[in-house]
Motif scaffolding. Structure first.
Motif: not given
Length: 574
Positions: A72-78, A80-83, A36-42, A125-130
């Motif tokens: 949008r980096s590989v690490l950041g997106e990973s 964020l997705s896992i969170a 939740g804190l990771i999602l809040f930071a985003f 999310i589908t329009t952006t990341m997808g």
């Protein structure tokens, strides 16, 4: 993003020794918190970037480089997705484990928003990341603002507000467990309101300016749009199915529980309920409208749901690590357990140990809540007969008793006539409570109207006291408003055992005594006057220092209530 939360039930909830350390709890709780804190930071980074649109689109667009550089980096997106998947998955898992949908208001709002937000976010999310991952579409501000404005402006703003409200509720009810939060809460409250307003203003202003000054071509083909629409339908179908399965699990458990209620749980006041083994004591209590406090929402992060096990403690088994940690932190005895963690398998008898706010209770069984205490904001009145010893000196016993009874009868009748509750008679004094059933604002008005009636009683007694009493009859009233614990003391099961405890009682008694210093009839605190929205003229204003309080209490001392004006009073002639 559901961050573990709380609800204020009593001062005990904010005791630092009762609050778990940040990041503590079971592993699902820790995962829920940190995801939740990771999602809040985003969200925080994204919304601040939106707010820069108030300055200009260029500033907003340039600042987005840093936002996308992180997320949008590989690490950041990973991460964020896992969170996101972890947070939503745990929310569904916790929902499916419930045995009832009866819960506090804040839990209901959090649960509803937590299930609704993924549904709303799926198209975004589908329009952006997808599209970005499937077709190398670049979701820059110029592209996204052109897509959203103006047709989707309202929906996008509502989505932003819902996500932010969900985040703030979670953070508020989590951080409320810690003493430092009360000191910074005003500043956080201002920020919590200002940022979403600035964010919505910023993205709409930037989108409007962009549409007026530039002709942006959306770089999404019809094929990509079709792919996105199909993906949205498929993902939403999966999400809806998971939500339905979670809710169905609750229904199935509930239906089975109706057929297998062979467990007896006894509460104070002769209250006994039947239940099915497997549910926690907190869930069982909520299903049967039994008031048990729960600040952290049943996550073993506080001690407010603690109960004393009167019988059957040996059948409950050993506390889990999370429960044992909380119990050790507060130095609880062996017969004290947490209702949110205990799952009774055999008959037990328990007593809740923390008062519950009355306004949050409802249902038939809650009529017995006073057996173990109810925390509520009320107005407390003390009335005293001035110079009683001097008045009665050298008088016949019959005359003294007759005068005292007349005063107590008429004053208590005046209190009851305005909806007050006569708590007790203390010699020649009366203690009364207002607002138990009506709330603090109405209670404050009732108390001030009762004071008017008592003033009339005083004048009547003085004119009818007889020549044998040489000194005038004078009464003094002290009146204060604040939180009190209401409970049945000494005489369980009898309405006459109900009394109020707490600082508000001591303060009201102190104000009654202050009449001697001011030569007044009524000393009332500013809290009562403000709550009643009353007007006062001709009163002496002062501040008194209360023991243990840093801020002096503002009071009004009135020799006569002619200058008291309450809502609903007839207008006076100019």
């Amino acid at each position: 993003m559901t961050v573990p939360g709380t609800t204020s039930v009593s001062e005990n909830a904010q005791d630092p020794k009762n609050a778990a350390t940040p990041g503590s709890g079971t592993w699902p709780q820790r995962l829920q918190l940190w995801s939740g804190l990771i999602l809040f930071a985003f969200c925080l980074s994204h919304f601040i970037n939106h707010a820069l649109g108030i300055v200009s689109f260029d500033v907003m667009n340039k600042a987005s480089f840093w936002h996308y550089w992180v997320w949008r980096s590989v690490l950041g997106e990973s991460v964020l997705s896992i969170a996101a998947l972890t947070h939503v998955g745990l929310a569904l898992w916790r929902t499916s484990k419930r045995r009832t949908l009866k819960m506090s208001r804040w839990e209901f709002v959090q649960l509803t928003l937590g299930l609704y937000i993924p549904w709303l976010l799926i198209p975004h999310i589908t329009t952006t990341m997808g599209l970005a991952n499937a077709f190398d579409f670049s979701p820059t501000y110029s592209q996204m603002l052109t897509i959203l404005w103006p047709n989707h402006g309202l929906g996008q703003s509502i989505l932003l507000l819902i996500v932010w409200i969900h985040s703030m509720l979670g953070l508020h009810f989590w951080l409320r467990l810690y003493p430092f939060y009360s000191r910074v809460m005003p500043a956080i409250a201002v920020f919590a309101v200002a940022l979403p307003v600035a964010s919505i203003w910023g993205w709409i202003e930037a989108a409007r300016r962009l549409a007026l000054t530039q002709d942006i071509a959306v770089k999404i083909t019809e094929e990509q749009q079709l792919w996105a629409r199909e993906a949205i339908v498929q993902i939403r179908s999966v999400a809806l199915g998971l939500i339905a399965v979670s809710l169905l699990a609750i229904l199935i458990r509930y239906l089975f529980s109706l057929r297998a209620r062979n467990l007896s749980i006894d509460f104070p006041g002769g209250l006994s309920i039947k239940a099915q083994p497997g549910a926690t004591l907190l869930e069982i209590s909520r299903m049967n409208d039994i008031p048990i406090a729960s600040v952290c929402g049943g996550r073993a992060r506080c001690s407010t749901c603690r109960i004393k096990v009167l019988e059957g403690a040996t059948a409950l088994g050993q506390p889990s690590d999370a429960e044992a940690s909380v119990l050790a932190r507060i130095g609880a005895n062996e017969d004290v357990r947490l209702a949110c963690q205990v799952r009774p398998q055999k008959n037990i008898s328990v007593q809740p140990l923390v008062p519950v706010k009355a306004k949050g209770t409802s249902g038939e069984n809650l009529q017995d809540a006073y057996y173990w205490g109810v925390e509520q904001e009320v107005a407390v009145m003390f009335v005293d007969l001035r110079n009683f010893t001097g008045i009665t000196e050298s008088q016949l016993a019959y005359d003294v008793v007759h005068l005292l009874n007349e005063y107590l009868d008429q004053a208590s009748s005046a209190i009851r006539a305005e909806g007050g509750y006569v708590d007790k008679f203390i010699g020649d004094g009366i203690m009364a409570i207002f607002g138990m059933d009506t709330g603090p604002q109405t209670g404050a008005c009732q108390a001030l109207r009762a004071a008017r009636r008592i003033e009339a009683v005083m004048q009547s007694l003085d004119s009818e006291k007889g020549p044998q009493f040489h000194d005038p009859i004078r009464l003094g009233i002290g009146l204060h408003l604040g939180p009190a614990i209401l409970g049945r003391i000494g005489s369980a099961g009898s309405a006459r055992g109900l009394t109020a405890l707490g600082d508000v009682v001591n303060t009201a008694s102190r104000l009654e005594t202050a009449n001697k210093d001011h030569g007044s009839f009524l000393v009332v605190s500013k809290a009562v006057v403000d709550a009643a929205e009353a007007g006062i003229t001709g009163a002496e204003t002062a501040e008194i220092k209360l023991r243990g309080k840093e801020i002096p209490l503002q009071i009004f001392a009135m020799k006569s209530l002619d200058g008291l004006r309450l809502p609903g009073d007839a207008p006076t002639d100019a």
